[in-house]
Design a protein around this motif. Structure first.
Motif, short mmCIF file in Angstrom:
data_model
loop_
_atom_site.label_atom_id
_atom_site.label_comp_id
_atom_site.label_asym_id
_atom_site.label_seq_id
_atom_site.Cartn_x
_atom_site.Cartn_y
_atom_site.Cartn_z
N GLU A 44 -33.82 8.91 -16.08
CA GLU A 44 -33.57 9.86 -14.99
C GLU A 44 -32.47 10.84 -15.37
O GLU A 44 -32.32 11.89 -14.74
CB GLU A 44 -33.15 9.11 -13.71
CG GLU A 44 -34.30 8.49 -12.95
CD GLU A 44 -33.87 7.86 -11.63
OE1 GLU A 44 -32.73 8.10 -11.19
OE2 GLU A 44 -34.67 7.12 -11.05
N GLU A 47 -50.75 4.50 -7.19
CA GLU A 47 -50.09 4.12 -5.96
C GLU A 47 -51.11 3.91 -4.82
O GLU A 47 -50.86 3.16 -3.89
CB GLU A 47 -49.08 5.22 -5.56
CG GLU A 47 -48.31 5.01 -4.28
CD GLU A 47 -47.26 3.92 -4.35
OE1 GLU A 47 -46.85 3.56 -5.47
OE2 GLU A 47 -46.84 3.43 -3.29
N THR A 99 -33.84 3.88 -6.84
CA THR A 99 -34.29 4.67 -7.98
C THR A 99 -35.23 5.77 -7.49
O THR A 99 -35.73 5.71 -6.37
CB THR A 99 -35.09 3.83 -9.00
OG1 THR A 99 -36.27 3.34 -8.35
CG2 THR A 99 -34.29 2.66 -9.53
N GLU A 100 -35.48 6.75 -8.36
CA GLU A 100 -36.40 7.82 -7.98
C GLU A 100 -37.79 7.25 -7.73
O GLU A 100 -38.52 7.69 -6.84
CB GLU A 100 -36.45 8.89 -9.07
CG GLU A 100 -35.18 9.69 -9.15
CD GLU A 100 -35.37 10.98 -9.96
OE1 GLU A 100 -36.46 11.54 -9.94
OE2 GLU A 100 -34.40 11.40 -10.62
N GLN A 101 -38.15 6.27 -8.54
CA GLN A 101 -39.47 5.65 -8.41
C GLN A 101 -39.65 5.07 -7.02
O GLN A 101 -40.68 5.26 -6.38
CB GLN A 101 -39.57 4.55 -9.46
CG GLN A 101 -40.82 3.72 -9.34
CD GLN A 101 -41.69 3.92 -10.56
OE1 GLN A 101 -41.49 4.85 -11.33
NE2 GLN A 101 -42.66 3.06 -10.74
N LYS A 102 -38.62 4.37 -6.55
CA LYS A 102 -38.71 3.78 -5.21
C LYS A 102 -38.76 4.88 -4.15
O LYS A 102 -39.53 4.80 -3.20
CB LYS A 102 -37.53 2.85 -4.98
CG LYS A 102 -37.63 2.05 -3.70
CD LYS A 102 -36.61 0.94 -3.63
CE LYS A 102 -36.66 0.24 -2.29
NZ LYS A 102 -35.63 -0.79 -2.18
N LEU A 142 -39.98 7.75 -4.50
CA LEU A 142 -41.32 8.34 -4.52
C LEU A 142 -42.30 7.51 -3.70
O LEU A 142 -43.16 8.03 -3.01
CB LEU A 142 -41.83 8.46 -5.96
CG LEU A 142 -41.18 9.55 -6.80
CD1 LEU A 142 -41.64 9.45 -8.25
CD2 LEU A 142 -41.51 10.93 -6.24
N LYS A 143 -42.14 6.20 -3.79
CA LYS A 143 -43.04 5.33 -3.03
C LYS A 143 -42.80 5.47 -1.54
O LYS A 143 -43.74 5.53 -0.74
CB LYS A 143 -42.85 3.87 -3.47
CG LYS A 143 -43.57 3.55 -4.77
CD LYS A 143 -43.29 2.14 -5.23
CE LYS A 143 -43.97 1.85 -6.56
NZ LYS A 143 -45.32 1.27 -6.39
N ARG A 174 -44.15 8.81 -0.42
CA ARG A 174 -45.61 8.81 -0.31
C ARG A 174 -46.04 8.22 1.04
O ARG A 174 -46.93 8.76 1.70
CB ARG A 174 -46.19 8.00 -1.48
CG ARG A 174 -47.67 7.80 -1.47
CD ARG A 174 -48.47 9.08 -1.56
NE ARG A 174 -48.24 9.83 -2.79
CZ ARG A 174 -48.79 11.03 -3.04
NH1 ARG A 174 -49.57 11.60 -2.15
NH2 ARG A 174 -48.53 11.65 -4.16
#
Lengths: 375, 682
Positions: free
Chosen positions: A149, A282, B477-480, B482-483, B486
């Motif tokens: 990141e 997803e 985190t960015e991943q989380k 993003l989820k 969404r």
């Protein structure tokens, strides 16, 4: 067929699944895989054996589902994971740390072999906080490349304590994934829809080439390179779109294929049968893309009901290469796409294919193994 | 069920006030209410004392208190008006470890049920719902297996005890669910009803299984001291074939009493049973039954079995003799087994609505005033009485999480059995329980994702609950992020989308990741924030004299239009690129447009004019006369129109700059007049 899939609920959200690589010239299918978890108070790296399908083991117990061999605690979310060799796994953590774990097969234990603490960080590496998530790792023993990141690229060697090379601020946005293009070149994808090539021999801290999606710069989340034709690259984006790039020419993708309804988390060419490609998302689906019907020399698989044949139009057609993925002949431009998981609702975060075997893991805290992918 | 002494949460005083609970899968919130102990009628458990006591071994708050790392959250200054909230947390990781499988696997079944076709008519719809119910039960059983395995494999006796308690709780859950499935979901009618109840008893009364195994696996079962017990077990459960098989072994060992065996065997064989195929009518069955019953009666009265008390007692059981059946109390272990045995041999065509009478009297007879009914007994009784709401209420009180009641209620609702029941606060019971369950999931570190789908299927308040809960998910985190994003985007939760992107953009900004910050604000279409970030870029440029993050700024694309400042940033960078590529005419035109079209903020004009200097100094004339006039006007507007004149007067550098610009502009004008005159003249 779905009945060949064995599932196991594992009480942890799975972020990565990886087959252990097979020794050279091995004939048997893979039998061991590793998983990593995320968003748990206590995250773990676990090693599983697939067990014998439909057979009973020596002790008489049934081995239909994956069977836990050993696990170890991992600090932070497992963001990415890659086998370095038969025994070692490199794990990228949300804390920015990169760890090599060793699987001791004689006594079935895992231990941390080496750790690069805060290989990715914001502002200052030495402060107590400030680690930046390491989002991707790729290995080519003994070399290890990580991205994060923090927009940083690290090159490590498994046998060296310090990074061999670090490119600070390589990218102004988040780097989501990395893979090797050739032994000295890597590919990265980022959160503003760019695919970049970096030549690690050059001392310049800039990419040697930048490719970019047109229009809205949709973030790219995953990248894989065709195992035999290295100029063919597949990426997956936030909108679920699959892009195929020919890195020899142009700066835009050769084709954009409508795929999932949400983030595509992983894309993998089948390592030995690259007419097949697998993607997961997803939106809870896992797609099998099959272009083998394109190549007339190869016998096509018999497809039963339930599979759909789609005719896809490519956005740009400027290729003359005989590759199923870059084909521009509309009559041959045919791809079979199968969703391997109907009715799934939670994200499929990771998949891996090796030989006839597929393994994938979900946010519904389950791992699935399909050992007859092409049956 | 074992009784554990009541435990109180440390610090809470249940003797002064009533406590209320809210619980998630891993922790319980205990809160003092405004109700004093005097208001007993409001208590959910009036017959029990003191209130936060333990109901089923490891149930609810008591269990939590026992395994507790209890901590007091919030302020508790002890003032009588203030309520205190206690967070009670379980230590046992493994407990939740197993339950997570239950939650995740049942989530899939729940979603399938919500998707299922309501249009399916009559029988096929019912079959579908029964299948869903069976799927839920098989998940509970799988969980039980897991917990049982854990109990077997652990060496710590305390832990083993806890696992075993969990096994019995899960087993009770499945027992209740199965009965509800028979009575409510399938709504078995007279005839099949008895068969279903028999299956139910056979499946759940397992205390005698080990005895049966021991006898059957012995070398000569008929010599075993428990032989007759096993025969009785089979008869009591209506497992006639197995009973006859065993008896035949005994018969061959006793040729003397062969005749007696034959007669009993014949009676057992001939016993009429309801069939599932509906080939015979109930009247036919009743006639046959009457006839068979009389035959049994005859043999008993003429003393056929008088020489063998075991066989005589079996014959009495066949006749439905309550005393004879009750004599085998130990072999039945529960009153509901007794009930089903009684029905089998006295009222095989019992109708659903008659169950309540037999159930009540069976319980009274079986317990015989020796022990009082436990919560489980009360729940089963309520089911036999078809008091669905009572079942759900009792289960809510007794079970330690909402999983059971939420899913059962949802299923019953899909069976269209609960529609008339609206709660006083607006939403119905199904929704109320689903909301509680999903809120519990959201309180858990990892299970929050499951909760989203449950909220989606709560039409009244689901959306509001989701909005409130989703904002509290930490974005590590960015991943989380993003989820979470969404989830919000799919549901058009614009407010939450904006707030998540803003949080992430702020984080990125703090970490000096301008590129990331910008992509987050572009995703949220947050113009104000994009402006803020653009200003940071421009400030950096003014300070350092070069752009950072060129890879981003050069590739803004259409997102450049998000905010004026961003447009300016992109265009200004384009000017530098053109200049770098020595495309001076284009660069000059762009530079001027930035000012005349008011794309550039006024504060930046001076920088732009300064950027014009080298263009004015080029050998070749670049700015036309008209363009030069416009540049001059820009400069004058800036120096004259700016109310903040001190800035220029106080700053020598700025004054010099203005002077230099004026000079350069004048010289350029002179050159261009000459040039343009020449060109026009030629």
């Amino acid at each position: 067929a779905m009945e060949d899939v064995s599932a196991k609920f594992v009480s942890q959200k799975i972020s990565r699944t990886r087959w252990r690589p097979l020794p050279p010239a091995a004939l048997q299918p893979p039998d061991l895989f590793a998983t990593g978890s995320w968003d748990n108070e206590d995250n773990r790296i676990s090693i599983w054996s697939v067990g014998d399908l439909g057979n009973t083991g020596l002790n008489g117990e049934y081995h239909g589902e994956p069977h836990l061999l050993c696990d170890i605690q991992h600090n932070g979310d497992v963001m990415d994971m890659q086998f370095l060799d038969q025994e070692r796994i490199v794990v990228a953590s949300s804390t920015g740390t990169v760890t090599i774990f060793r699987h001791h097969q004689n006594n079935q234990t895992l231990s941390a072999d080496h750790r690069w603490a805060k290989a990715h960080y914001h502002v200052d590496q030495d402060t107590s906080c400030g680690g930046a998530a390491c989002t991707g790792v790729v290995c080519n023993n003994p070399e290890i490349v990580t991205v994060g990141e923090d927009g940083r690229i690290n090159l490590f060697r498994a046998d060296q304590k310090d990074a061999v090379r670090t490119i600070d601020n390589a990218d102004s946005s988040t780097l989501h994934a990395v893979t090797f293009l050739r032994t000295t070149e890597i590919l990265t994808v980022n959160s503003i829809g760019q695919l970049k090539i970096w030549d690690l021999r050059q001392q310049r801290n800039e990419p040697s080439q930048i490719f970019s999606l047109a229009g809205d710069r949709v973030p790219l989340h995953c990248v894989d390179r065709h195992p035999n034709q290295q100029h063919i690259v597949a990426t997956g984006g936030q909108d679920g779109m699959l892009s195929i790039w020919d890195i020899r020419q142009g700066t835009m993708p050769v084709s954009l294929l409508n795929a999932h309804e949400a983030e595509m988390w992983e894309v993998h060419f089948h390592p030995s049968d690259p007419d097949h490609l697998f993607t997961c998302s997803e939106d809870g689906s896992l797609w099998h893309w099959d272009t083998s019907a394109n190549v007339s020399e190869k016998p096509s698989f018999l497809h039963q009901g339930g599979r759909s044949t789609a005719y896809l139009s490519h956005s740009t057609m400027n290729q003359s290469v005989v590759s199923a993925w870059l084909s521009n002949d509309p009559t041959k431009d045919r791809m079979e796409i199968t969703n391997l998981i109907p009715n799934q609702t939670l994200s499929v975060n990771s998949l891996d294919v090796l030989g006839p075997c597929l393994v994938y893991g979900t946010d519904a805290e389950a791992i699935y193994v399909n050992r007859q992918l092409f049956a | 069920t074992d009784t554990v002494p009541p435990q109180v949460v440390p610090g809470a005083d249940p003797s002064a006030r009533q406590l209320c609970f809210a619980w998630g899968p891993a922790e319980v919130l205990v809160c003092e209410t405004l109700f004093s102990r005097a208001g007993r009628s409001r208590s959910p458990c009036p017959s029990r004392s003191p209130c936060p006591s333990l109901f089923w071994g490891e149930g609810r708050a008591g269990a939590a208190a026992r395994a507790l790392t209890g901590s007091v959250a919030g302020t508790g200054d002890g003032a009588p008006s203030s309520s205190r909230v206690f967070v009670v947390r379980r230590d046992q990781d493994i407990y939740i470890h197993t339950l997570r499988k239950l939650f995740n696997e049942s989530h899939g079944i729940f979603m399938g049920l919500q998707r299922s076709e309501e249009e399916l008519a009559g029988k096929s719809r019912k079959a579908q719902l029964v299948q869903v119910s069976k799927n839920y039960r098989s998940v509970i059983r799988a969980c039980m297996e897991d917990m049982h395995q854990a109990a077997v494999s652990t060496r710590d006796p305390a832990l083993q005890g806890q696992y075993s308690t969990q096994v019995s709780i899960l087993s009770a859950m499945e027992l209740i669910w199965n009965l509800c499935e028979i009575l409510f979901v399938e709504a078995a009618t007279a005839g099949p009803l008895l068969l279903r109840l028999l299956d139910w008893v056979r499946l759940h009364v397992c205390d005698v299984d080990s005895m049966v195994r021991e006898v059957l696996s012995s070398e000569s079962p008929s010599k075993h001291k428990l032989f007759w017990n096993v025969v009785d077990v089979f008869v009591l459960q209506g497992r006639m074939d197995e009973a006859r098989h065993l008896l035949s072994k005994e018969a061959s060992a006793n040729p003397a009493s062969m005749n007696m065996y034959k007669i009993l065997d014949d009676l057992m064989k001939k016993m009429p049973v309801p069939s599932l195929g509906n080939i015979q009518t109930l009247t036919e069955l009743e006639l046959k039954w009457q006839h068979w019953h009389e035959e049994c009666q005859r043999y008993l009265q003429d003393g056929t079995f008088a020489s063998n008390p075991h066989m005589e007692s079996i014959c009495k059981i066949l006749l439905g003799d309550e005393d004879a059946i009750l004599e085998k109390k130990e072999l039945m272990t529960t009153w509901y087994h007794f009930l089903v045995t009684r029905l089998l041999y006295s009222h095989p065509t019992v109708k659903p609505m008659e169950l309540r009478f037999y159930a009540q009297s069976s319980m009274d007879l079986f317990l015989g005033g020796e022990s009082s009914p436990e919560p489980l007994d009360m729940i089963l009784m309520a089911a036999f009485e078809f008091e669905m709401h009572q079942v759900i209420k009792e289960c809510s009180i007794v079970l330690s999480h909402w999983w059971f009641v939420a899913h059962l209620t949802d299923l019953l609702d899909h069976c269209k059995l609960l529609q008339s029941h609206n709660l006083y606060f607006g939403s119905n019971m199904r929704e109320f329980l689903l909301l509680e369950y999903a809120s519990g999931l959201f309180s858990h570190h990892s299970l929050w994702q499951l909760g989203v789908d449950y909220f989606d299927h709560c039409p009244e308040y689901g959306r509001v609950y989701l909005e409130l809960h989703i904002e509290r998910i930490p974005l590590s985190t960015e991943q989380k992020a993003l989820k979470v994003l969404r989830i919000c985007e799919q549901r058009q939760m614009h407010e939450q989308v904006r707030s998540i992107c803003k949080i992430m953009a702020m984080k990125a900004l703090r970490n000096n990741r301008l590129g990331s910050a910008l992509s987050w604000s572009i995703r949220a279409k947050d113009a104000a924030f994009a402006t803020l970030i653009s200003d940071r870029f421009l400030k950096d440029y003014c300070e350092k004299g070069c752009f950072s993050d060129l890879d981003l700024i050069d590739n803004l694309g259409p997102s450049m239009l998000l905010s004026d400042r961003l447009t300016f940033l992109g265009k200004y960078r384009e000017f530098h690129r053109l200049y770098g590529e020595k495309r001076f005419a284009e660069a000059a035109r762009l530079l001027l447009t930035l000012m005349t079209a008011h794309i550039a903020p006024c504060s930046f004009w001076m920088t732009l004019l300064t950027d014009a200097l080298p263009l004015l100094e080029q050998k070749e004339v670049i700015f036309s006369a008209e363009q030069t006039y416009e540049l001059m006007r820009c400069l004058e507007d800036l120096t004259a129109g700016n109310p903040d004149k001190q800035k220029f007067q106080d700053d020598d550098v700025e004054t010099t700059k203005v002077e230099m610009l004026r000079l350069a502009l004048a010289r350029n004008l002179a050159r261009v007049i000459v040039k343009e005159g020449t060109v026009e003249g030629s």
